[in-house]
Design a protein around this motif. Sequence first.
Motif, mmCIF file in Angstrom:
data_model
loop_
_atom_site.group_PDB
_atom_site.id
_atom_site.type_symbol
_atom_site.label_atom_id
_atom_site.label_comp_id
_atom_site.label_asym_id
_atom_site.label_seq_id
_atom_site.Cartn_x
_atom_site.Cartn_y
_atom_site.Cartn_z
ATOM 1 N N PRO A 179 51.498 -52.591 -37.775
ATOM 2 C CA PRO A 179 52.664 -52.097 -37.031
ATOM 3 C C PRO A 179 52.348 -51.905 -35.549
ATOM 4 O O PRO A 179 51.252 -51.466 -35.178
ATOM 5 N N ALA A 180 53.305 -52.259 -34.696
ATOM 6 C CA ALA A 180 53.147 -52.149 -33.247
ATOM 7 C C ALA A 180 54.405 -51.531 -32.664
ATOM 8 O O ALA A 180 55.473 -51.555 -33.296
ATOM 9 N N PRO A 181 54.322 -50.973 -31.462
ATOM 10 C CA PRO A 181 55.522 -50.432 -30.825
ATOM 11 C C PRO A 181 56.581 -51.514 -30.646
ATOM 12 O O PRO A 181 56.258 -52.680 -30.387
ATOM 13 N N THR A 182 57.829 -51.150 -30.814
ATOM 14 C CA THR A 182 58.919 -52.097 -30.614
ATOM 15 C C THR A 182 59.565 -51.857 -29.256
ATOM 16 O O THR A 182 59.442 -50.785 -28.665
ATOM 17 N N GLY A 183 60.233 -52.867 -28.782
ATOM 18 C CA GLY A 183 60.926 -52.765 -27.497
ATOM 19 C C GLY A 183 61.735 -54.018 -27.256
ATOM 20 O O GLY A 183 61.825 -54.910 -28.111
ATOM 21 N N PHE A 184 62.341 -54.092 -26.076
ATOM 22 C CA PHE A 184 63.053 -55.304 -25.694
ATOM 23 C C PHE A 184 62.064 -56.460 -25.539
ATOM 24 O O PHE A 184 60.946 -56.282 -25.067
ATOM 25 N N LEU A 185 62.496 -57.651 -25.931
ATOM 26 C CA LEU A 185 61.775 -58.847 -25.530
ATOM 27 C C LEU A 185 62.775 -59.879 -25.044
ATOM 28 O O LEU A 185 63.897 -59.974 -25.556
ATOM 29 N N HIS A 186 62.383 -60.610 -24.035
ATOM 30 C CA HIS A 186 63.256 -61.608 -23.416
ATOM 31 C C HIS A 186 63.486 -62.779 -24.352
ATOM 32 O O HIS A 186 64.587 -63.318 -24.432
ATOM 33 N N GLY A 187 62.443 -63.218 -25.040
ATOM 34 C CA GLY A 187 62.567 -64.292 -26.007
ATOM 35 C C GLY A 187 62.217 -65.663 -25.473
ATOM 36 O O GLY A 187 61.968 -66.585 -26.253
ATOM 37 N N ASP A 188 62.200 -65.828 -24.135
ATOM 38 C CA ASP A 188 61.851 -67.119 -23.541
ATOM 39 C C ASP A 188 61.273 -66.867 -22.151
ATOM 40 O O ASP A 188 61.680 -67.485 -21.170
ATOM 41 N N PHE A 189 60.314 -65.949 -22.089
ATOM 42 C CA PHE A 189 59.850 -65.457 -20.796
ATOM 43 C C PHE A 189 58.727 -66.306 -20.239
ATOM 44 O O PHE A 189 57.645 -66.403 -20.815
ATOM 45 N N HIS A 190 58.990 -66.926 -19.097
ATOM 46 C CA HIS A 190 57.970 -67.654 -18.345
ATOM 47 C C HIS A 190 58.459 -67.808 -16.917
ATOM 48 O O HIS A 190 59.601 -67.465 -16.580
ATOM 49 N N LEU A 191 57.594 -68.320 -16.069
ATOM 50 C CA LEU A 191 57.866 -68.416 -14.643
ATOM 51 C C LEU A 191 59.165 -69.153 -14.353
ATOM 52 O O LEU A 191 59.925 -68.778 -13.454
ATOM 53 N N ASP A 192 59.434 -70.203 -15.121
ATOM 54 C CA ASP A 192 60.590 -71.044 -14.861
ATOM 55 C C ASP A 192 61.908 -70.318 -15.096
ATOM 56 O O ASP A 192 62.955 -70.745 -14.589
ATOM 57 N N ASN A 193 61.901 -69.255 -15.887
ATOM 58 C CA ASN A 193 63.117 -68.484 -16.151
ATOM 59 C C ASN A 193 63.218 -67.257 -15.248
ATOM 60 O O ASN A 193 63.802 -66.243 -15.627
ATOM 61 N N CYS A 194 62.638 -67.376 -14.071
ATOM 62 C CA CYS A 194 62.724 -66.329 -13.065
ATOM 63 C C CYS A 194 63.133 -66.953 -11.737
ATOM 64 O O CYS A 194 62.851 -68.128 -11.484
ATOM 65 N N LEU A 195 63.791 -66.182 -10.911
ATOM 66 C CA LEU A 195 64.171 -66.633 -9.577
ATOM 67 C C LEU A 195 63.333 -65.883 -8.550
ATOM 68 O O LEU A 195 63.287 -64.649 -8.560
ATOM 69 N N PHE A 196 62.695 -66.643 -7.669
ATOM 70 C CA PHE A 196 61.857 -66.089 -6.621
ATOM 71 C C PHE A 196 62.485 -66.342 -5.258
ATOM 72 O O PHE A 196 63.247 -67.298 -5.075
ATOM 73 N N ASP A 197 62.128 -65.496 -4.319
ATOM 74 C CA ASP A 197 62.551 -65.707 -2.944
ATOM 75 C C ASP A 197 62.011 -67.053 -2.462
ATOM 76 O O ASP A 197 60.852 -67.390 -2.718
ATOM 77 N N ALA A 198 62.841 -67.806 -1.774
ATOM 78 C CA ALA A 198 62.431 -69.141 -1.333
ATOM 79 C C ALA A 198 61.326 -69.100 -0.290
ATOM 80 O O ALA A 198 60.546 -70.052 -0.174
#
Length: 357
Positions: A208-227
Amino acid sequence: MSDAVGGPAAPGGRETDVAAPLARWLDRHVGPHGPWRSAPLAGGNSNETHLLRGGDGRRHVLRRPPRAALSSSAHGVAREFGLLTALYPTAVPVPRPIALCEDPAVAGAPFLVMEHVADALSVTDTVPPGWAGDPGALTRAADDLVDALAALHRLDPAAVGPAGFGRPDGFLGRQPGRWYAHWEQVACRPLPAMAPLARWLTDRLPGPAPTGFLHGDFHLDNCLFDADTPRLRAVIDWELATVGDPLLDVGLLLAFWGERPGAAVAMPAVQGVSRLPGAPPREHLLERYESAVGRPVGDLAYYRVLALYKLAAIVEGAYAQFRAGALDTPYAAALEHDVPALLDEAMACAGLAAGRR
């Protein structure tokens, strides 16, 4: 093909007028900023994303299910809108949700509208020109990435909401069987590695481990960075989010970060910058994450294997649609190689015999 979001379908990102029912809805629920124009930003099996531009120059983003959806449950925009609404006041950087339409008569499918994050971009296998000359850019981007993930995982879903989001009880134990069953439903070719991976994941299930939110498809490409600077502006594409074991997000992030086993890796553009000179190693991200959440990850190999196995099961559905002629994109065509390569990586990470595609 007609498109209620942008009139006639707009190949290549061409901007077109939105259809009248949608224009009227936008004037009522977003603001009287018309006439409205639209251009597709993304498609495929993620929720479609369209850039909306009003006559006064204001920009917003519309998200709707894809035409070739892999499953109805993975593309619920009302669910995504509810989560964005809950997360927006927190430390997790997400685009501001603006409006939700659940009436498919307006635009051909339910959709949500959210803010457009100006002067931001997604990073894949190329360092943005605005970051050139900064030797620490990739490390700072990686740190922002990990900090955002840790901020998500520190949240208490019961306190943040939305109510009834996910099924955390027994989450991890359900994963091997769930994704094996999903693969059986969409399978269009033998993938012999699926069965031994399912057994390995079941036999090695962590405690058993702590539960919480997970994004489900989390990686750099699914983030927006300042240009112009390596600053994370927003995490996007939340359609696979749930509540469960958040270390599954860590597994996917680190499975695609840095050097990977095999000569021809799957989906090489995903986090491709992590294999360029100046990128921090996988251990840097892991240590920063553990420090931020205040606990060790433990069996990282398990979560890397599970993330790759789950992804292979999901995207094999897109390859099946390609084989059937229902989805004709370079991404879907490449899955002929990418899905077996994902499974090869999972087998290597699990220490199982290779060559069982």
